[in-house]
Design a protein around this motif. Sequence first.
Motif, mmCIF file in Angstrom:
data_model
loop_
_atom_site.group_PDB
_atom_site.id
_atom_site.type_symbol
_atom_site.label_atom_id
_atom_site.label_comp_id
_atom_site.label_asym_id
_atom_site.label_seq_id
_atom_site.Cartn_x
_atom_site.Cartn_y
_atom_site.Cartn_z
ATOM 1 N N SER A 165 43.352 -30.603 -80.654
ATOM 2 C CA SER A 165 43.240 -30.289 -79.225
ATOM 3 C C SER A 165 43.498 -28.812 -78.955
ATOM 4 O O SER A 165 42.793 -28.182 -78.158
ATOM 5 N N TRP A 166 44.495 -28.249 -79.632
ATOM 6 C CA TRP A 166 44.746 -26.817 -79.482
ATOM 7 C C TRP A 166 43.566 -26.001 -80.011
ATOM 8 O O TRP A 166 43.178 -24.990 -79.407
ATOM 9 N N ALA A 167 42.999 -26.426 -81.142
ATOM 10 C CA ALA A 167 41.876 -25.689 -81.730
ATOM 11 C C ALA A 167 40.702 -25.639 -80.754
ATOM 12 O O ALA A 167 40.075 -24.585 -80.550
ATOM 13 N N PHE A 168 40.389 -26.783 -80.149
ATOM 14 C CA PHE A 168 39.302 -26.830 -79.165
ATOM 15 C C PHE A 168 39.640 -25.949 -77.959
ATOM 16 O O PHE A 168 38.798 -25.165 -77.492
ATOM 17 N N ALA A 169 40.859 -26.088 -77.447
ATOM 18 C CA ALA A 169 41.256 -25.335 -76.255
ATOM 19 C C ALA A 169 41.225 -23.834 -76.511
ATOM 20 O O ALA A 169 40.767 -23.052 -75.664
ATOM 21 N N PHE A 170 41.700 -23.404 -77.681
ATOM 22 C CA PHE A 170 41.682 -21.974 -78.011
ATOM 23 C C PHE A 170 40.252 -21.459 -78.122
ATOM 24 O O PHE A 170 39.927 -20.375 -77.628
ATOM 25 N N ASP A 211 36.214 -18.189 -75.717
ATOM 26 C CA ASP A 211 34.749 -18.175 -75.688
ATOM 27 C C ASP A 211 34.166 -18.007 -77.084
ATOM 28 O O ASP A 211 33.199 -17.284 -77.299
ATOM 29 N N ARG A 212 34.796 -18.710 -78.036
ATOM 30 C CA ARG A 212 34.298 -18.699 -79.411
ATOM 31 C C ARG A 212 33.186 -19.727 -79.556
ATOM 32 O O ARG A 212 33.186 -20.746 -78.876
ATOM 33 N N PRO A 213 32.241 -19.485 -80.453
ATOM 34 C CA PRO A 213 31.187 -20.481 -80.664
ATOM 35 C C PRO A 213 31.735 -21.761 -81.305
ATOM 36 O O PRO A 213 32.721 -21.722 -82.041
ATOM 37 N N ASN A 214 31.108 -22.877 -80.997
ATOM 38 C CA ASN A 214 31.382 -24.155 -81.643
ATOM 39 C C ASN A 214 32.827 -24.639 -81.476
ATOM 40 O O ASN A 214 33.524 -24.910 -82.457
ATOM 41 N N ALA A 236 33.132 -34.900 -99.715
ATOM 42 C CA ALA A 236 32.489 -36.213 -99.673
ATOM 43 C C ALA A 236 31.917 -36.491 -98.287
ATOM 44 O O ALA A 236 30.874 -37.151 -98.159
ATOM 45 N N PHE A 237 32.565 -35.993 -97.246
ATOM 46 C CA PHE A 237 32.063 -36.154 -95.885
ATOM 47 C C PHE A 237 30.898 -35.208 -95.604
ATOM 48 O O PHE A 237 30.274 -35.282 -94.549
ATOM 49 N N ASP A 238 30.627 -34.299 -96.533
ATOM 50 C CA ASP A 238 29.506 -33.354 -96.404
ATOM 51 C C ASP A 238 29.630 -32.513 -95.129
ATOM 52 O O ASP A 238 28.675 -32.362 -94.360
ATOM 53 N N LEU A 239 30.829 -31.966 -94.924
ATOM 54 C CA LEU A 239 31.068 -31.144 -93.745
ATOM 55 C C LEU A 239 30.604 -29.711 -93.990
ATOM 56 O O LEU A 239 30.533 -29.253 -95.133
ATOM 57 N N PRO A 240 30.299 -28.969 -92.918
ATOM 58 C CA PRO A 240 29.859 -27.575 -93.074
ATOM 59 C C PRO A 240 30.920 -26.716 -93.753
ATOM 60 O O PRO A 240 32.127 -26.976 -93.634
ATOM 61 N N GLU A 241 30.464 -25.674 -94.426
ATOM 62 C CA GLU A 241 31.381 -24.796 -95.154
ATOM 63 C C GLU A 241 32.403 -24.147 -94.222
ATOM 64 O O GLU A 241 33.550 -23.930 -94.610
ATOM 65 N N THR A 242 31.998 -23.827 -92.984
ATOM 66 C CA THR A 242 32.939 -23.191 -92.057
ATOM 67 C C THR A 242 34.134 -24.097 -91.776
ATOM 68 O O THR A 242 35.273 -23.617 -91.663
ATOM 69 N N ASP A 261 44.920 -20.307 -95.728
ATOM 70 C CA ASP A 261 46.355 -20.167 -95.957
ATOM 71 C C ASP A 261 47.069 -19.978 -94.615
ATOM 72 O O ASP A 261 46.847 -18.966 -93.939
ATOM 73 N N PRO A 262 47.914 -20.922 -94.195
ATOM 74 C CA PRO A 262 48.564 -20.806 -92.887
ATOM 75 C C PRO A 262 49.596 -19.694 -92.813
ATOM 76 O O PRO A 262 50.028 -19.332 -91.722
ATOM 77 N N THR A 263 50.005 -19.155 -93.956
ATOM 78 C CA THR A 263 50.997 -18.074 -93.949
ATOM 79 C C THR A 263 50.352 -16.694 -94.032
ATOM 80 O O THR A 263 51.055 -15.689 -93.990
ATOM 81 N N ALA A 264 49.028 -16.654 -94.176
ATOM 82 C CA ALA A 264 48.351 -15.364 -94.272
ATOM 83 C C ALA A 264 48.285 -14.704 -92.896
ATOM 84 O O ALA A 264 48.380 -15.363 -91.859
ATOM 85 N N HIS A 265 48.090 -13.378 -92.901
ATOM 86 C CA HIS A 265 47.982 -12.659 -91.631
ATOM 87 C C HIS A 265 46.720 -13.096 -90.895
ATOM 88 O O HIS A 265 45.652 -13.219 -91.487
ATOM 89 N N THR A 266 46.851 -13.370 -89.613
ATOM 90 C CA THR A 266 45.738 -13.808 -88.790
ATOM 91 C C THR A 266 45.306 -12.677 -87.880
ATOM 92 O O THR A 266 46.127 -12.060 -87.209
ATOM 93 N N GLU A 267 44.012 -12.379 -87.882
ATOM 94 C CA GLU A 267 43.504 -11.290 -87.040
ATOM 95 C C GLU A 267 43.632 -11.652 -85.558
ATOM 96 O O GLU A 267 43.494 -12.801 -85.171
ATOM 97 N N TRP A 268 43.955 -10.628 -84.765
ATOM 98 C CA TRP A 268 44.001 -10.826 -83.323
ATOM 99 C C TRP A 268 43.097 -9.815 -82.645
ATOM 100 O O TRP A 268 43.167 -8.637 -82.980
ATOM 101 N N PRO A 269 42.264 -10.237 -81.733
ATOM 102 C CA PRO A 269 42.100 -11.615 -81.287
ATOM 103 C C PRO A 269 41.420 -12.479 -82.351
ATOM 104 O O PRO A 269 40.680 -11.959 -83.190
ATOM 105 N N PRO A 270 41.664 -13.781 -82.336
ATOM 106 C CA PRO A 270 41.081 -14.648 -83.359
ATOM 107 C C PRO A 270 39.559 -14.682 -83.255
ATOM 108 O O PRO A 270 39.009 -14.900 -82.188
ATOM 109 N N GLU A 271 38.903 -14.454 -84.386
ATOM 110 C CA GLU A 271 37.449 -14.408 -84.396
ATOM 111 C C GLU A 271 36.851 -15.587 -85.160
ATOM 112 O O GLU A 271 35.846 -16.148 -84.751
ATOM 113 N N THR A 272 37.458 -15.943 -86.274
ATOM 114 C CA THR A 272 36.885 -16.978 -87.131
ATOM 115 C C THR A 272 37.504 -18.335 -86.817
ATOM 116 O O THR A 272 38.573 -18.436 -86.192
ATOM 117 N N MET A 273 36.831 -19.387 -87.276
ATOM 118 C CA MET A 273 37.373 -20.726 -87.106
ATOM 119 C C MET A 273 38.689 -20.878 -87.867
ATOM 120 O O MET A 273 39.607 -21.563 -87.414
#
Length: 286
Positions: free
Chosen positions: A132-137, A142-145, A198-204, A212-224
């Motif tokens: 839910s947070w991922a969708f809301a963010f 105004d990120r795609p998808n 196995a679910f054949d989900l997109p690479e993104t 890696d959840p501990t890696a530095h995250t760019e701001w503003p967030p650009e990638t999924m």
Amino acid sequence: MEEFQSQIDAFAEQVEQELRDGVLSFPTVFDLSLRIKKLADNPDSSLADIANAVKAEPVLAAKVIRMANTLSMNPYRGEISSLKDAITRVGLSTLRCLAFAVAAEQLARDHRSRQMRLVATGLWMHAIDVASWAFAFARERDRPNPDGAMLAGLMLDIGQFYLLARAARYPALEGDMPRFAEVVALWDEPVRTAVLEAFDLPETIIDACTADPTAHTEWPPETMSDLIVLATLAAEAPNPFDTLLGIKRRPEMLAASLGDLDREAFQALIDTARDTRHELIAAACD
């Protein structure tokens, strides 16, 4: 203790064998979600075909209609009562997310063991929170998808769901839940990767789930991947396996991922996205 060790060894051996053979045995509750995914991915499928599949699971049908009537999905508030109209409104990507959410909820309820059921329910609540947070963010920035971000958030714990489902065969594991959590932590990443493939989900989406959840995250967030890391940091429902292992790393993760100024911007994003997150959780959980 001897029975626990015997069953934990057998459990680990089974998981390792399934990964080695590349043959994963999915719980039956995921059958419908996989069937809906195949229908949604098939350009020859009609809306009627998809609606008929959804009708086979009344809980899913109710959640689709409920989500179609949320403010974020239906800002003009014209009531939607037709399942076909509701699917059109929420879109096939969101339908996939809801199908997996319902399957995970059913998995949580299927455990006969009270302890395992509590862990599975907690894991489901954590997955819904992150999704839910991922969708809301994504919507707020105004990120795609945004639907893809929601699915990635939902699938983040899919390896742990799978391991919980396989553990149902080994009742002695509930005798030492912290040790079971250690085994889950060991197998989580390879199992999650295998399930996602196995679910054949997109690479993104696969990349976002393995970031890696501990890696530095760019701001503003650009990638999924950035959005999923931030959604994990924002989640208020803890991952029960982290709790069993005594892991309380949110402040450290915030410090590693964001600087002081970016943390202020992140808090502002949380404040503006909170209403959308509340709506989605209500639609998924009611």
